[in-house]
Design an enzyme around this catalytic site. Structure first.
Site, PDB file in Angstrom:
ATOM      1  N   CYS A 127      10.256 105.771  13.779  1.00 44.06           N
ATOM      2  CA  CYS A 127       9.247 106.819  13.597  1.00 44.06           C
ATOM      3  C   CYS A 127       8.531 107.145  14.912  1.00 44.06           C
ATOM      4  O   CYS A 127       9.136 107.750  15.786  1.00 44.06           O
ATOM      5  CB  CYS A 127       8.295 106.432  12.468  1.00 44.06           C
ATOM      6  SG  CYS A 127       7.481 107.874  11.775  1.00 44.06           S
TER       7      CYS A 127
ATOM      8  N   HIS B 229      10.626 104.114   8.552  1.00 41.42           N
ATOM      9  CA  HIS B 229      10.237 102.714   8.741  1.00 41.42           C
ATOM     10  C   HIS B 229      11.039 101.827   7.817  1.00 41.42           C
ATOM     11  O   HIS B 229      10.735 101.777   6.623  1.00 41.42           O
ATOM     12  CB  HIS B 229       8.766 102.509   8.361  1.00 41.42           C
ATOM     13  CG  HIS B 229       7.810 103.337   9.136  1.00 41.42           C
ATOM     14  ND1 HIS B 229       7.233 102.901  10.302  1.00 41.42           N
ATOM     15  CD2 HIS B 229       7.302 104.560   8.905  1.00 41.42           C
ATOM     16  CE1 HIS B 229       6.408 103.829  10.749  1.00 41.42           C
ATOM     17  NE2 HIS B 229       6.436 104.845   9.921  1.00 41.42           N
TER      18      HIS B 229
ATOM     19  N   GLU C  76      10.953  98.584   8.375  1.00 44.12           N
ATOM     20  CA  GLU C  76      10.128  97.371   8.467  1.00 44.12           C
ATOM     21  C   GLU C  76       9.016  97.317   7.425  1.00 44.12           C
ATOM     22  O   GLU C  76       8.531  96.243   7.090  1.00 44.12           O
ATOM     23  CB  GLU C  76       9.553  97.229   9.888  1.00 44.12           C
ATOM     24  CG  GLU C  76       8.430  98.186  10.279  1.00 44.12           C
ATOM     25  CD  GLU C  76       8.894  99.596  10.636  1.00 44.12           C
ATOM     26  OE1 GLU C  76      10.118  99.886  10.551  1.00 44.12           O
ATOM     27  OE2 GLU C  76       8.032 100.424  10.990  1.00 44.12           O
TER      28      GLU C  76
HETATM   29  N1  GLN Z   1       3.295 111.179  13.142  1.00 49.66           N
HETATM   30  C1  GLN Z   1       3.330 110.049  14.007  1.00 49.66           C
HETATM   31  C2  GLN Z   1       3.458 110.462  15.457  1.00 49.66           C
HETATM   32  O1  GLN Z   1       3.642 111.589  15.744  1.00 49.66           O
HETATM   33  C3  GLN Z   1       4.466 109.123  13.638  1.00 49.66           C
HETATM   34  C4  GLN Z   1       4.214 108.568  12.266  1.00 49.66           C
HETATM   35  C5  GLN Z   1       4.780 107.228  12.026  1.00 49.66           C
HETATM   36  O2  GLN Z   1       5.124 106.464  12.932  1.00 49.66           O
HETATM   37  N2  GLN Z   1       4.824 106.894  10.772  1.00 49.66           N
HETATM   38  O3  GLN Z   1       3.382 109.601  16.296  1.00 49.66           O
END
Ligand code: GLN
Length: 185
Positions: free
Chosen positions: A78, A168, A170
């Protein structure tokens, strides 16, 4: 094996737990010295702008890029995907490692958070993931392989020993993607 987790912001404890479950020794990485002791690295989900700011002030950017060029396996989930991308729409890229263009928060407008089971090439079972304001991959370079897709969009990509995931694993105690990463060490 020492499995590093970039521990500046975000869900680094969950990554460390997954590595421990797989029998690796998790190491929280906050300094270049910490980084020099690890065999692999996970970059957690969280807030990519905050992780970027803290990584720059900890002087970790150059050392991570160097370890990546030496072939150290790195998994970014992410926000971790965002900081590993070469191109981020509307944001200065941090590590510029993986030849993709990502758009932040692009799943967030329709649904804030959802879970899905994802088929990943090279991984035996479906991998469960949580998508939270996840990035969408808009463009994929020639040396990058999409190893999982969801609704026609790539969600896990591999470039040599680098792996990025939009979601994610994890957060739901999913271990298979981390196991796949450690298999590259
Ligand atoms: N929206 C977050 C970002 O731009 C990422 C979100 C996440 O890691 N769940 O960093």
């Amino acid at each position: 094996m020492k499995a590093g987790v970039l521990a500046l912001q975000g869900d680094f404890r969950e990554h460390a737990r997954v590595f421990a479950e797989l029998g690796a020794s998790p190491v929280e990485v906050r300094t270049p010295e910490d980084l020099s002791r690890v065999d692999a690295l996970a970059i957690p989900g969280g807030e990519s702008t905050t992780i970027s700011k803290l990584a720059r002030s900890a002087e970790l950017v150059g050392p991570i890029v160097e370890r990546a060029s030496e072939g150290m396996p790195i998994l970014g989930t992410c926000a971790g995907m965002i900081v590993m991308a070469k191109r981020v729409i509307g944001l200065e890229p941090l590590l510029g490692l993986v030849d993709v263009t990502v758009r932040r928060n692009a799943y967030g407008r329709q649904v804030d958070s959802f879970e899905a089971d994802v088929d990943i090439e090279g991984v035996d079972h479906q991998v469960r993931g949580v998508f939270i304001r996840a990035p969408v991959v808009e463009d994929v370079g020639a040396d990058v392989r999409a190893i999982a897709s969801l609704d026609g969009r790539p969600v896990v990509l591999e470039q040599g020993s680098l792996i990025v995931a939009s979601f994610h694993p994890e957060l739901v105690g999913e271990t298979r993607l981390h196991e796949y990463l450690l298999g590259k060490v």
